[in-house]
Design an enzyme around this catalytic site. Structure first.
Site, PDB file in Angstrom:
ATOM      1  N   ARG A  16     -20.975 -20.086   9.878  1.00 40.25           N
ATOM      2  CA  ARG A  16     -20.284 -21.347  10.164  1.00 40.25           C
ATOM      3  C   ARG A  16     -18.788 -21.155   9.950  1.00 40.25           C
ATOM      4  NH1 ARG A  16     -19.401 -26.194   6.012  1.00 40.25           N
ATOM      5  NH2 ARG A  16     -17.634 -26.924   7.208  1.00 40.25           N
TER       6      ARG A  16
ATOM      7  N   HIS B 100     -11.790 -28.956  10.413  1.00 38.61           N
ATOM      8  CA  HIS B 100     -11.803 -28.739   8.971  1.00 38.61           C
ATOM      9  C   HIS B 100     -10.386 -29.020   8.457  1.00 38.61           C
ATOM     10  CE1 HIS B 100     -14.357 -26.713   5.699  1.00 38.61           C
ATOM     11  NE2 HIS B 100     -13.262 -27.111   5.093  1.00 38.61           N
TER      12      HIS B 100
ATOM     13  N   GLU C 102     -16.429 -33.063   6.167  1.00 35.01           N
ATOM     14  CA  GLU C 102     -16.000 -33.883   5.040  1.00 35.01           C
ATOM     15  C   GLU C 102     -14.893 -34.871   5.378  1.00 35.01           C
ATOM     16  OE1 GLU C 102     -15.155 -31.513   1.629  1.00 35.01           O
ATOM     17  OE2 GLU C 102     -17.071 -30.469   1.687  1.00 35.01           O
TER      18      GLU C 102
ATOM     19  N   ASN D 229     -22.723 -30.971   2.269  1.00 35.75           N
ATOM     20  CA  ASN D 229     -21.966 -30.104   1.357  1.00 35.75           C
ATOM     21  C   ASN D 229     -22.154 -30.642  -0.055  1.00 35.75           C
ATOM     22  OD1 ASN D 229     -21.081 -28.891   3.672  1.00 35.75           O
ATOM     23  ND2 ASN D 229     -18.941 -29.495   3.462  1.00 35.75           N
TER      24      ASN D 229
ATOM     25  N   TYR E  12     -21.711 -29.657  -4.264  1.00 38.47           N
ATOM     26  CA  TYR E  12     -21.228 -28.749  -5.306  1.00 38.47           C
ATOM     27  C   TYR E  12     -21.508 -29.235  -6.721  1.00 38.47           C
ATOM     28  CZ  TYR E  12     -18.454 -26.308  -1.769  1.00 38.47           C
ATOM     29  OH  TYR E  12     -18.055 -25.580  -0.675  1.00 38.47           O
TER      30      TYR E  12
ATOM     31  N   GLU F 250     -22.619 -26.305   2.865  1.00 36.89           N
ATOM     32  CA  GLU F 250     -21.739 -25.711   1.844  1.00 36.89           C
ATOM     33  C   GLU F 250     -22.343 -25.927   0.475  1.00 36.89           C
ATOM     34  OE1 GLU F 250     -17.563 -26.812   1.524  1.00 36.89           O
ATOM     35  OE2 GLU F 250     -17.412 -26.764   3.701  1.00 36.89           O
TER      36      GLU F 250
HETATM   37  C1  GCO Z   1     -14.619 -28.658   0.721  1.00 38.43           C
HETATM   38  C2  GCO Z   1     -14.321 -27.820   1.875  1.00 38.43           C
HETATM   39  C3  GCO Z   1     -14.046 -26.387   1.551  1.00 38.43           C
HETATM   40  C4  GCO Z   1     -13.705 -26.054   0.130  1.00 38.43           C
HETATM   41  C5  GCO Z   1     -14.929 -25.875  -0.723  1.00 38.43           C
HETATM   42  C6  GCO Z   1     -14.625 -25.592  -2.166  1.00 38.43           C
HETATM   43  O1  GCO Z   1     -15.769 -28.952   0.475  1.00 38.43           O
HETATM   44  O2  GCO Z   1     -13.711 -29.065   0.026  1.00 38.43           O
HETATM   45  O3  GCO Z   1     -15.216 -27.953   2.895  1.00 38.43           O
HETATM   46  O4  GCO Z   1     -12.985 -26.179   2.396  1.00 38.43           O
HETATM   47  O5  GCO Z   1     -12.959 -24.916   0.046  1.00 38.43           O
HETATM   48  O6  GCO Z   1     -15.665 -27.042  -0.679  1.00 38.43           O
HETATM   49  O7  GCO Z   1     -13.911 -26.626  -2.748  1.00 38.43           O
END
Ligand code: GCO
Length: 444
Positions: free
Chosen positions: A77, A121, A166, A292, A294, A354
């Site tokens: 991707r 992006h 995002e 995405n 995290y 992500e």
């Molecule tokens: C985001 C983006 C990425 C970042 C990654 C780490 O989620 O902010 O898609 O460009 O680099 O997530 O923060």
């Protein structure tokens, strides 16, 4: 040793984005983007870094495709820079810009890797920003035109497209807090810019369907899971507001053709201007949803916590701790997020587009990194993803963020998310332990 199993046709991938890796910011006719402009502003980026060179992927593309091949991913991707294709955002096409992505797509297909393109992006052409950017409704049409150029030129070979990555970040961080380009600090622009991005998404889906381009189209959203700091009604309501601005503010218009009433009422005069028919366009059926994920947060009511009146602290578990950017590690939040979409939005086909860890990388004298923290992070999130599949979630793939250490926006080059270490002095890529580990996961 016990193994967890993923479906045979599960998509294994990695993700990157144009501004974070390409460099060559003004080469071969590329126009200026809002990140080119923003990163030059004093105090915008930690230690004054820019994406001018980044990982120099523009010149090292073949080498990076070879790394992908060695890694064994089925899918890659990446994003296209609007300013390489249309330097001024509209009008004249830049053939050299198109040629770069043409070569990249061909190189990937030659080694059997599926290219997945994300059209946006965050690197809006500066020329469009000068005409109002995402606050200007016309930007939605300009975006759909830019998308059409790519569909026309690469659509015969690229079979999976995402419109946006995002949009939450573009709006909240780019227009609200000003931490990201274009650096605007005006919350009244946040919601209008969300609406216009969603409209641009819908118009692009229309272009895609009406011209019968082959393949699939979807959108990528970011989510954070959250739990209330206490049982108090105020904390529970604050947590709902927190989740709503990630989930229902985007997913309701996309999947239910309406904005969440409660959130709109809360916004009052900051609510976006919506024209009749907009929601119909925004909610055109999509083929997949990219998630995405995290980190997660604990949320408490706070009368001084901005217009949403909440305060957050990282959510984690004993033993897990935080990543280098102080994000709490909470893998179960991924399972919960996926289940939210299964339960409330008709279980769309989903990909984790992500998920990644900025670990405390410490290279040895050869630049090799034994990044067990990153391996543990990925492993735990894969287990969380697999748990969701077992519960019936329609999850089809996982993309690690990112192939390379790269330009982490306002944080500059310090946080490193890559499976490969990048030596920014000479551009050298050195696969980390996690690269070999992920390679094993994919092949087994
Ligand atoms: C985001 C983006 C990425 C970042 C990654 C780490 O989620 O902010 O898609 O460009 O680099 O997530 O923060």
């Amino acid at each position: 040793m016990s193994f967890i199993k993923f479906p045979q046709d599960f998509t294994w991938g990695v993700a990157t984005s144009a501004y974070q890796i390409e460099g060559a910011w003004n080469e071969d006719g590329k126009g200026e983007s809002i990140w080119d402009r923003f990163s030059r502003q004093k105090y915008a980026i930690r230690s004054g870094e820019t994406g001018d060179v980044a990982c120099d992927h523009y010149h090292r593309m073949e080498e990076d495709v070879a790394l992908l091949k060695t890694l064994g991913v089925k899918s890659y991707r990446f994003s296209t820079a609007w300013t390489r294709i249309l330097p001024e955002g509209t009008g004249e096409i830049n053939p050299k810009g198109l040629d770069f992505y043409n070569r990249l797509v061909n190189a990937l297909l030659t080694v059997g890797i599926e290219p997945v393109i994300c059209l946006y992006h965050w690197d809006l052409p500066q020329a469009i920003q000068d005409r109002g950017g995402w606050n200007n409704r016309q930007t939605a049409d300009w975006f759909a035109e830019y998308a059409r150029v790519l569909f026309d030129h690469l659509g015969d070979r690229v079979k999976r497209w995402a419109t946006f990555n995002e949009p939450w970040c573009t709006s909240f961080l780019g227009h609200g807090t000003g931490q990201f380009a274009p650096g605007i600090c005006d919350f009244s622009e946040v919601y209008q810019s969300i609406h216009h991005q969603l409209l641009a998404h819908g118009k692009t889906v229309d272009v895609f369907r009406q011209n019968n381009y082959p393949g699939e189209i979807g959108i990528i959203l970011n989510f954070e899971y959250a739990t209330p700091a206490s049982d108090s009604e105020a904390d529970i309501a604050a947590t709902k507001r927190y989740i709503d601005q990630y989930v229902s503010l985007f997913a309701d218009p996309l999947f239910k053709s309406s904005y969440p009433q409660e959130t709109m009422a809360f916004l009052g005069c900051m609510a976006p201007e919506i024209q009749s028919g907009d929601l119909e366009v925004i909610s055109r059926p999509i083929d997949f949803l990219g998630i995405n994920y995290y980190t997660s947060f604990v949320v408490a009511y706070d009368p001084n916590g901005g217009h949403f009146k909440f305060r957050t602290s990282p959510k984690t578990l004993p033993m897990w701790g935080h990543t280098e950017v102080n994000w709490g590690i909470y893998p179960m939040g991924l399972t919960e997020t996926l289940i939210t979409f299964q339960k409330n939005y008709g279980n769309p086909r989903m990909y984790v587009t992500e998920n990644g860890c900025a670990a405390m990388d410490e290279p040895d004298e050869k630049g090799f990194v034994e990044d067990y923290q990153r391996i543990n992070y990925i492993r735990a999130h894969l287990i969380a993803a697999q748990k969701a599949i077992q519960m019936g979630v329609n999850l089809q793939g996982y993309y690690y963020w990112s192939l390379l250490d790269n330009f982490e926006w306002a944080e500059g080059y310090r946080p490193r998310f890559g499976l490969c270490r990048v030596n920014y002095e000479n551009g050298m890529r050195i696969p980390k332990k996690s690269f070999h580990w992920y390679q094993d996961v994919i092949s087994n």
